[in-house]
Write a protein that holds these residues in place. Structure first.
Motif, PDB file in Angstrom:
ATOM      1  N   THR A  63       0.831  -1.200   0.000  1.00  0.00           N
ATOM      2  CA  THR A  63       0.000   0.000   0.000  1.00  0.00           C
ATOM      3  C   THR A  63       0.866   1.252   0.000  1.00  0.00           C
ATOM      4  O   THR A  63       2.046   1.199   0.363  1.00  0.00           O
ATOM      5  N   LEU A  64       0.272   2.350  -0.410  1.00  0.00           N
ATOM      6  CA  LEU A  64       0.875   3.671  -0.236  1.00  0.00           C
ATOM      7  C   LEU A  64       0.186   4.308   0.958  1.00  0.00           C
ATOM      8  O   LEU A  64      -1.046   4.248   1.068  1.00  0.00           O
ATOM      9  N   GLN A  65       0.957   4.914   1.855  1.00  0.00           N
ATOM     10  CA  GLN A  65       0.351   5.494   3.053  1.00  0.00           C
ATOM     11  C   GLN A  65       0.840   6.920   3.283  1.00  0.00           C
ATOM     12  O   GLN A  65       2.035   7.207   3.221  1.00  0.00           O
ATOM     13  N   VAL A  66      -0.131   7.804   3.546  1.00  0.00           N
ATOM     14  CA  VAL A  66       0.148   9.192   3.894  1.00  0.00           C
ATOM     15  C   VAL A  66      -0.291   9.397   5.337  1.00  0.00           C
ATOM     16  O   VAL A  66      -1.456   9.168   5.674  1.00  0.00           O
ATOM     17  N   THR A  67       0.625   9.797   6.203  1.00  0.00           N
ATOM     18  CA  THR A  67       0.339  10.009   7.623  1.00  0.00           C
ATOM     19  C   THR A  67       0.496  11.485   7.941  1.00  0.00           C
ATOM     20  O   THR A  67       1.573  12.057   7.732  1.00  0.00           O
ATOM     21  N   LEU A  68      -0.578  12.093   8.444  1.00  0.00           N
ATOM     22  CA  LEU A  68      -0.544  13.529   8.729  1.00  0.00           C
ATOM     23  C   LEU A  68      -0.163  13.775  10.186  1.00  0.00           C
ATOM     24  O   LEU A  68      -0.745  13.201  11.100  1.00  0.00           O
ATOM     25  N   LEU A 116      -7.246  14.900   5.299  1.00  0.00           N
ATOM     26  CA  LEU A 116      -6.655  14.330   6.512  1.00  0.00           C
ATOM     27  C   LEU A 116      -6.533  15.398   7.590  1.00  0.00           C
ATOM     28  O   LEU A 116      -6.232  16.552   7.306  1.00  0.00           O
ATOM     29  N   GLU A 117      -6.779  14.965   8.831  1.00  0.00           N
ATOM     30  CA  GLU A 117      -6.528  15.791  10.004  1.00  0.00           C
ATOM     31  C   GLU A 117      -5.345  15.189  10.755  1.00  0.00           C
ATOM     32  O   GLU A 117      -4.999  14.035  10.540  1.00  0.00           O
ATOM     33  N   PRO A 118      -4.712  15.956  11.662  1.00  0.00           N
ATOM     34  CA  PRO A 118      -3.573  15.406  12.414  1.00  0.00           C
ATOM     35  C   PRO A 118      -3.937  14.108  13.119  1.00  0.00           C
ATOM     36  O   PRO A 118      -5.017  13.977  13.716  1.00  0.00           O
ATOM     37  N   GLY A 119      -3.038  13.120  13.007  1.00  0.00           N
ATOM     38  CA  GLY A 119      -3.277  11.828  13.644  1.00  0.00           C
ATOM     39  C   GLY A 119      -4.088  10.875  12.801  1.00  0.00           C
ATOM     40  O   GLY A 119      -4.493   9.813  13.278  1.00  0.00           O
ATOM     41  N   THR A 120      -4.325  11.219  11.529  1.00  0.00           N
ATOM     42  CA  THR A 120      -5.035  10.313  10.622  1.00  0.00           C
ATOM     43  C   THR A 120      -4.118   9.955   9.459  1.00  0.00           C
ATOM     44  O   THR A 120      -3.115  10.613   9.200  1.00  0.00           O
ATOM     45  N   LYS A 125      -9.400   5.900   4.954  1.00  0.00           N
ATOM     46  CA  LYS A 125      -8.887   6.805   5.980  1.00  0.00           C
ATOM     47  C   LYS A 125      -9.009   6.132   7.325  1.00  0.00           C
ATOM     48  O   LYS A 125     -10.042   5.528   7.634  1.00  0.00           O
ATOM     49  N   GLU A 126      -7.964   6.220   8.145  1.00  0.00           N
ATOM     50  CA  GLU A 126      -7.988   5.586   9.458  1.00  0.00           C
ATOM     51  C   GLU A 126      -7.152   6.381  10.447  1.00  0.00           C
ATOM     52  O   GLU A 126      -6.408   7.293  10.059  1.00  0.00           O
ATOM     53  N   THR A 127      -7.299   6.021  11.726  1.00  0.00           N
ATOM     54  CA  THR A 127      -6.439   6.614  12.755  1.00  0.00           C
ATOM     55  C   THR A 127      -5.003   6.170  12.512  1.00  0.00           C
ATOM     56  O   THR A 127      -4.745   4.989  12.257  1.00  0.00           O
ATOM     57  N   ALA A 128      -4.070   7.097  12.570  1.00  0.00           N
ATOM     58  CA  ALA A 128      -2.673   6.801  12.245  1.00  0.00           C
ATOM     59  C   ALA A 128      -1.893   6.345  13.461  1.00  0.00           C
ATOM     60  O   ALA A 128      -2.156   6.782  14.584  1.00  0.00           O
ATOM     61  N   THR A 185       3.703   7.425  15.665  1.00  0.00           N
ATOM     62  CA  THR A 185       5.026   7.078  16.203  1.00  0.00           C
ATOM     63  C   THR A 185       5.733   6.072  15.311  1.00  0.00           C
ATOM     64  O   THR A 185       6.925   6.210  15.006  1.00  0.00           O
ATOM     65  N   THR A 186       5.004   5.050  14.862  1.00  0.00           N
ATOM     66  CA  THR A 186       5.595   4.046  13.982  1.00  0.00           C
ATOM     67  C   THR A 186       5.913   4.628  12.616  1.00  0.00           C
ATOM     68  O   THR A 186       6.974   4.361  12.047  1.00  0.00           O
ATOM     69  N   ALA A 187       5.023   5.457  12.086  1.00  0.00           N
ATOM     70  CA  ALA A 187       5.230   6.039  10.760  1.00  0.00           C
ATOM     71  C   ALA A 187       6.473   6.920  10.711  1.00  0.00           C
ATOM     72  O   ALA A 187       7.178   6.959   9.695  1.00  0.00           O
ATOM     73  N   LEU A 188       6.758   7.631  11.812  1.00  0.00           N
ATOM     74  CA  LEU A 188       7.888   8.565  11.835  1.00  0.00           C
ATOM     75  C   LEU A 188       9.142   7.978  12.484  1.00  0.00           C
ATOM     76  O   LEU A 188      10.157   8.669  12.599  1.00  0.00           O
ATOM     77  N   ALA A 189       9.083   6.723  12.897  1.00  0.00           N
ATOM     78  CA  ALA A 189      10.212   6.133  13.621  1.00  0.00           C
ATOM     79  C   ALA A 189      11.497   6.220  12.805  1.00  0.00           C
ATOM     80  O   ALA A 189      12.566   6.546  13.338  1.00  0.00           O
ATOM     81  N   TRP A 190      11.432   5.930  11.510  1.00  0.00           N
ATOM     82  CA  TRP A 190      12.650   5.947  10.675  1.00  0.00           C
ATOM     83  C   TRP A 190      13.324   7.318  10.715  1.00  0.00           C
ATOM     84  O   TRP A 190      14.550   7.397  10.788  1.00  0.00           O
TER      85      TRP A 190
END
Length: 381
Positions: free
Chosen positions: A260-265, A281-285, A296-299, A302-307
């Motif tokens: 999948t392609l994922q965009v995390t705001l 998207l709103e923050p945290g989605t 669209k889902e709750t993001a 922490t995991t998305a930005l870990a790298w």
């Protein structure tokens, strides 16, 4: 220090991965704390760490002669637990208070056995509009090149930055920054937007934004902190998906080998478009795109930005998902002689050697093992 950082050090300690400096500092803090009558156990903020901390405490006591040598040889279990918990609660854990440069140098200067692999680092190639390439990791700070009337600089932080001269009438030229496997890099675009690229990624952008839009193209993964301009929207093209900035910080994971392609705001808002689908998207989605369908889902921010924060973080990830991340960061190929249905969770620093990560994965599933053969990871029983 957050709970995730605490977990990483406890995990390293339990697995015997701490350096001599880390162990020495833990000993010193332990001796200081057990002699402090004011030490109190924390409550709610460490509740989720309770089981892991207990495991570390009891194993440390069990193997005390091998791993720790406190001044007071008669260890009291309750005071030992209090000391470890206090360390976590006041943020005095060693790994994050010792100068990171010394630890990183210690890691990078060790001799690496043939059965191990070192992590990646800041590496990238800049391709100019005329096809000239510049190796950014080996380039010296200062002036790098000129594109029209725009100067390209490597600043003291290691980033590259674009500086356009006032009244510049020269046409914009297309530039591309590409990170290899085991590479990452950060860029300051001509409008002040900051971009961090993960391994095996690229960003194509003009040497100056002189149109009605600021449009860039991403492959792989990137984190954006956009300099917002109502009169000139910022648009990221990633495969067939467009992300329109509305005053935004966001992460895009668009690797072709991911399902999948994922965009995390993270901040602000963003308009995500793919095919005929569109959502805000709103923050945290997060928006997830698969086969031109978008949800669209709750993001899990922490995991998305870990790298970007120098961490591998796995949250119920499949073995294949974990191995793709490892292969990119250590420049390794994967050979599966066995697989696992286990979902993997845990965190470890990206400056760890590959063998340290495999040791943690094997703890999750002791039926799976990993061998590094030159530039290949072999997954086997």
């Amino acid at each position: 220090m957050d709970n995730n950082q605490v977990k990483i050090l406890l995990q390293r300690y339990r697995l015997g991965l701490c350096t001599e400096e880390e162990i020495g500092a833990i000993e010193q803090w332990y001796n200081d704390l057990v002699n402090n009558n004011d030490v109190k156990l924390p409550s709610r903020e460490l509740a989720q760490l309770d089981e892991e901390i207990k495991a570390v405490v009891f194993e440390a006591v069990k193997n005390e002669k091998e791993q720790l040598t406190p001044v007071n040889k008669k260890i009291n279990y309750l005071r030992y637990a209090a000391a470890i918990l206090a360390l976590a609660s006041i943020g005095a854990l060693l790994f994050f208070l010792l100068p990171r440069k010394n630890l990183d140098d210690n890691m990078s200067n060790r001799a690496v056995a043939a059965i191990d692999a070192l992590p990646g680092g800041d590496k990238a190639i800049l391709t100019l509009g005329n096809g000239t390439t510049i190796s950014l990791d080996s380039a010296k700070n200062g002036f790098l090149a000129e594109q029209g009337a725009t100067n390209i600089l490597k600043v003291n932080t290691g980033q590259i930055a674009y500086s356009a001269n006032a009244g510049d009438q020269e046409p914009a030229l297309s530039n591309t920054v590409t990170t290899p496997k085991a590479g990452q890099y950060s860029i300051i675009l001509p409008d002040g937007t900051k971009v961090w690229l993960n391994a095996s990624s690229s960003l194509q952008f003009p040497s100056k934004f002189d149109g009605l839009q600021r449009r860039v193209t991403l492959t792989g993964e990137g984190y954006f902190e956009v300099q917002h301009d109502d009169q000139k929207p910022f648009i990221v093209q990633a495969n067939t998906t467009e992300i329109h900035d509305l005053g935004t910080a966001f992460n895009i994971n668009a690797y072709n080998d991911e399902p999948t392609l994922q965009v995390t705001l993270v901040e602000g808002s963003a308009n995500v478009k793919t095919g005929v689908a569109e959502l805000i998207l709103e923050p945290g989605t997060a928006a997830t795109v698969k086969n031109n369908q978008m949800s669209k889902e709750t993001a899990d921010v922490t995991t998305a930005l870990a790298w970007k924060n120098g961490i591998f973080q796995f949250n119920k990830a499949s073995l294949e998902s974990v191995m793709r991340q490892i292969a990119r960061w250590y420049d390794l190929d994967i050979e599966y002689q066995a697989t696992s249905n286990q979902l993997f969770s845990g965190s470890i620093y990206r400056n760890s050697k590959a063998s340290e990560i495999f040791k943690i994965l094997e703890e999750n599933d002791n039926n799976i093992h990993f061998t590094i053969n030159e530039k290949k990871i072999i997954v086997h029983k």
